[in-house]
Design a protein around this motif. Structure first.
Motif, PDB file in Angstrom:
ATOM      1  N   ILE A   1      17.747 -29.620 -28.613  1.00  0.00           N
ATOM      2  CA  ILE A   1      18.193 -29.356 -29.980  1.00  0.00           C
ATOM      3  C   ILE A   1      18.474 -30.684 -30.674  1.00  0.00           C
ATOM      4  N   GLU A   2      17.931 -30.822 -31.866  1.00  0.00           N
ATOM      5  CA  GLU A   2      18.230 -31.968 -32.726  1.00  0.00           C
ATOM      6  C   GLU A   2      18.865 -31.425 -33.998  1.00  0.00           C
ATOM      7  N   VAL A   3      19.917 -32.072 -34.445  1.00  0.00           N
ATOM      8  CA  VAL A   3      20.576 -31.658 -35.682  1.00  0.00           C
ATOM      9  C   VAL A   3      20.233 -32.665 -36.766  1.00  0.00           C
ATOM     10  N   THR A   4      19.640 -32.165 -37.841  1.00  0.00           N
ATOM     11  CA  THR A   4      19.340 -32.993 -39.007  1.00  0.00           C
ATOM     12  C   THR A   4      20.333 -32.589 -40.101  1.00  0.00           C
ATOM     13  N   PRO A   5      20.317 -33.247 -41.233  1.00  0.00           N
ATOM     14  CA  PRO A   5      21.267 -32.858 -42.286  1.00  0.00           C
ATOM     15  C   PRO A   5      21.145 -31.394 -42.732  1.00  0.00           C
ATOM     16  N   ASP A   6      19.957 -30.813 -42.653  1.00  0.00           N
ATOM     17  CA  ASP A   6      19.756 -29.455 -43.148  1.00  0.00           C
ATOM     18  C   ASP A   6      19.372 -28.436 -42.086  1.00  0.00           C
ATOM     19  N   TYR A   7      18.906 -28.900 -40.932  1.00  0.00           N
ATOM     20  CA  TYR A   7      18.338 -27.984 -39.944  1.00  0.00           C
ATOM     21  C   TYR A   7      18.780 -28.306 -38.519  1.00  0.00           C
ATOM     22  N   TYR A   8      18.777 -27.264 -37.710  1.00  0.00           N
ATOM     23  CA  TYR A   8      18.714 -27.424 -36.265  1.00  0.00           C
ATOM     24  C   TYR A   8      17.235 -27.367 -35.931  1.00  0.00           C
ATOM     25  N   VAL A   9      16.737 -28.356 -35.228  1.00  0.00           N
ATOM     26  CA  VAL A   9      15.341 -28.370 -34.813  1.00  0.00           C
ATOM     27  C   VAL A   9      15.332 -28.196 -33.299  1.00  0.00           C
ATOM     28  N   VAL A  10      14.717 -27.107 -32.849  1.00  0.00           N
ATOM     29  CA  VAL A  10      14.645 -26.807 -31.424  1.00  0.00           C
ATOM     30  C   VAL A  10      13.231 -27.133 -30.958  1.00  0.00           C
ATOM     31  N   THR A  11      13.137 -28.042 -30.009  1.00  0.00           N
ATOM     32  CA  THR A  11      11.842 -28.332 -29.396  1.00  0.00           C
ATOM     33  C   THR A  11      11.849 -27.754 -27.988  1.00  0.00           C
ATOM     34  N   TYR A  12      10.679 -27.346 -27.553  1.00  0.00           N
ATOM     35  CA  TYR A  12      10.559 -26.677 -26.255  1.00  0.00           C
ATOM     36  C   TYR A  12       9.107 -26.704 -25.819  1.00  0.00           C
ATOM     37  N   ARG A  13       8.892 -26.353 -24.574  1.00  0.00           N
ATOM     38  CA  ARG A  13       7.529 -26.219 -24.046  1.00  0.00           C
ATOM     39  C   ARG A  13       7.269 -24.738 -23.782  1.00  0.00           C
ATOM     40  N   GLN A  14       6.069 -24.336 -24.132  1.00  0.00           N
ATOM     41  CA  GLN A  14       5.609 -22.972 -23.876  1.00  0.00           C
ATOM     42  C   GLN A  14       4.105 -23.044 -23.675  1.00  0.00           C
ATOM     43  N   ASN A  15       3.640 -22.462 -22.591  1.00  0.00           N
ATOM     44  CA  ASN A  15       2.209 -22.496 -22.283  1.00  0.00           C
ATOM     45  C   ASN A  15       1.665 -23.931 -22.257  1.00  0.00           C
ATOM     46  N   ASP A  16       2.431 -24.821 -21.642  1.00  0.00           N
ATOM     47  CA  ASP A  16       2.045 -26.234 -21.498  1.00  0.00           C
ATOM     48  C   ASP A  16       1.845 -26.957 -22.820  1.00  0.00           C
ATOM     49  N   GLN A  17       2.463 -26.458 -23.881  1.00  0.00           N
ATOM     50  CA  GLN A  17       2.383 -27.131 -25.178  1.00  0.00           C
ATOM     51  C   GLN A  17       3.793 -27.335 -25.715  1.00  0.00           C
ATOM     52  N   GLU A  18       4.016 -28.475 -26.345  1.00  0.00           N
ATOM     53  CA  GLU A  18       5.296 -28.700 -26.995  1.00  0.00           C
ATOM     54  C   GLU A  18       5.284 -28.013 -28.350  1.00  0.00           C
ATOM     55  N   GLU A  19       6.334 -27.280 -28.604  1.00  0.00           N
ATOM     56  CA  GLU A  19       6.478 -26.531 -29.852  1.00  0.00           C
ATOM     57  C   GLU A  19       7.834 -26.874 -30.458  1.00  0.00           C
ATOM     58  N   SER A  20       8.039 -26.495 -31.709  1.00  0.00           N
ATOM     59  CA  SER A  20       9.355 -26.651 -32.321  1.00  0.00           C
ATOM     60  C   SER A  20       9.561 -25.583 -33.383  1.00  0.00           C
ATOM     61  N   LYS A  21      10.826 -25.278 -33.603  1.00  0.00           N
ATOM     62  CA  LYS A  21      11.225 -24.341 -34.653  1.00  0.00           C
ATOM     63  C   LYS A  21      12.417 -24.939 -35.372  1.00  0.00           C
ATOM     64  N   LYS A  22      12.474 -24.719 -36.697  1.00  0.00           N
ATOM     65  CA  LYS A  22      13.577 -25.202 -37.513  1.00  0.00           C
ATOM     66  C   LYS A  22      14.401 -24.017 -38.002  1.00  0.00           C
ATOM     67  N   PHE A  23      15.718 -24.186 -37.951  1.00  0.00           N
ATOM     68  CA  PHE A  23      16.640 -23.156 -38.409  1.00  0.00           C
ATOM     69  C   PHE A  23      17.659 -23.794 -39.351  1.00  0.00           C
ATOM     70  N   PRO A  24      17.849 -23.238 -40.543  1.00  0.00           N
ATOM     71  CA  PRO A  24      18.830 -23.805 -41.470  1.00  0.00           C
ATOM     72  C   PRO A  24      20.242 -23.804 -40.851  1.00  0.00           C
ATOM     73  N   ILE A  25      20.925 -24.919 -41.002  1.00  0.00           N
ATOM     74  CA  ILE A  25      22.253 -25.059 -40.415  1.00  0.00           C
ATOM     75  C   ILE A  25      23.190 -23.953 -40.869  1.00  0.00           C
ATOM     76  N   GLU A  26      23.185 -23.619 -42.154  1.00  0.00           N
ATOM     77  CA  GLU A  26      24.135 -22.623 -42.647  1.00  0.00           C
ATOM     78  C   GLU A  26      23.917 -21.245 -42.020  1.00  0.00           C
ATOM     79  N   LEU A  27      22.683 -20.912 -41.669  1.00  0.00           N
ATOM     80  CA  LEU A  27      22.430 -19.627 -41.014  1.00  0.00           C
ATOM     81  C   LEU A  27      22.913 -19.629 -39.567  1.00  0.00           C
ATOM     82  N   ILE A  28      22.671 -20.709 -38.868  1.00  0.00           N
ATOM     83  CA  ILE A  28      23.068 -20.795 -37.464  1.00  0.00           C
ATOM     84  C   ILE A  28      24.583 -20.901 -37.342  1.00  0.00           C
ATOM     85  N   ASP A  29      25.217 -21.680 -38.198  1.00  0.00           N
ATOM     86  CA  ASP A  29      26.663 -21.870 -38.121  1.00  0.00           C
ATOM     87  C   ASP A  29      27.464 -20.671 -38.636  1.00  0.00           C
TER      88      ASP A  29
END
Length: 90
Positions: A48-76
């Motif tokens: 998990i990386e926290v940017t000013p506006d988003y939580y950015v989740v990086t992960y591996r799935q099916n031998d590929q690196e992927e990422s998803k962004k989630f707005p901080i206000e929604l997660i918090d």
């Protein structure tokens, strides 16, 4: 549960669990959603990386690196809701 929903739920409760280390329900729920990510969706190497506006989740799935962004206000929102509820802060 699809990957997007599982990751959103996991990240929301992980933020709570990280903030409330003695809250066993939060710890258990975080583990439950992490298990869904790993066992049902084959996700590994979650970071998990926290940017000013988003939580950015990086992960591996099916031998590929992927990422998803989630707005901080929604997660918090879950953490803020718990913090604002007196019965959870005794």
């Amino acid at each position: 549960m699809n990957l997007q929903d599982a990751m959103y739920n996991w990240l929301s409760i992980k933020v709570v669990a990280d903030e409330r280390k003695t809250d066993q329900a939060a710890q258990d729920t975080s583990s439950f959603f992490e298990e869904i990510l790993t066992e049902d969706h084959g996700v590994t190497n979650i970071a998990i990386e926290v940017t000013p506006d988003y939580y950015v989740v990086t992960y591996r799935q099916n031998d590929q690196e992927e990422s998803k962004k989630f707005p901080i206000e929604l997660i918090d929102a879950l953490l803020l809701s718990i913090q604002n509820e007196p019965k959870y802060n005794q």
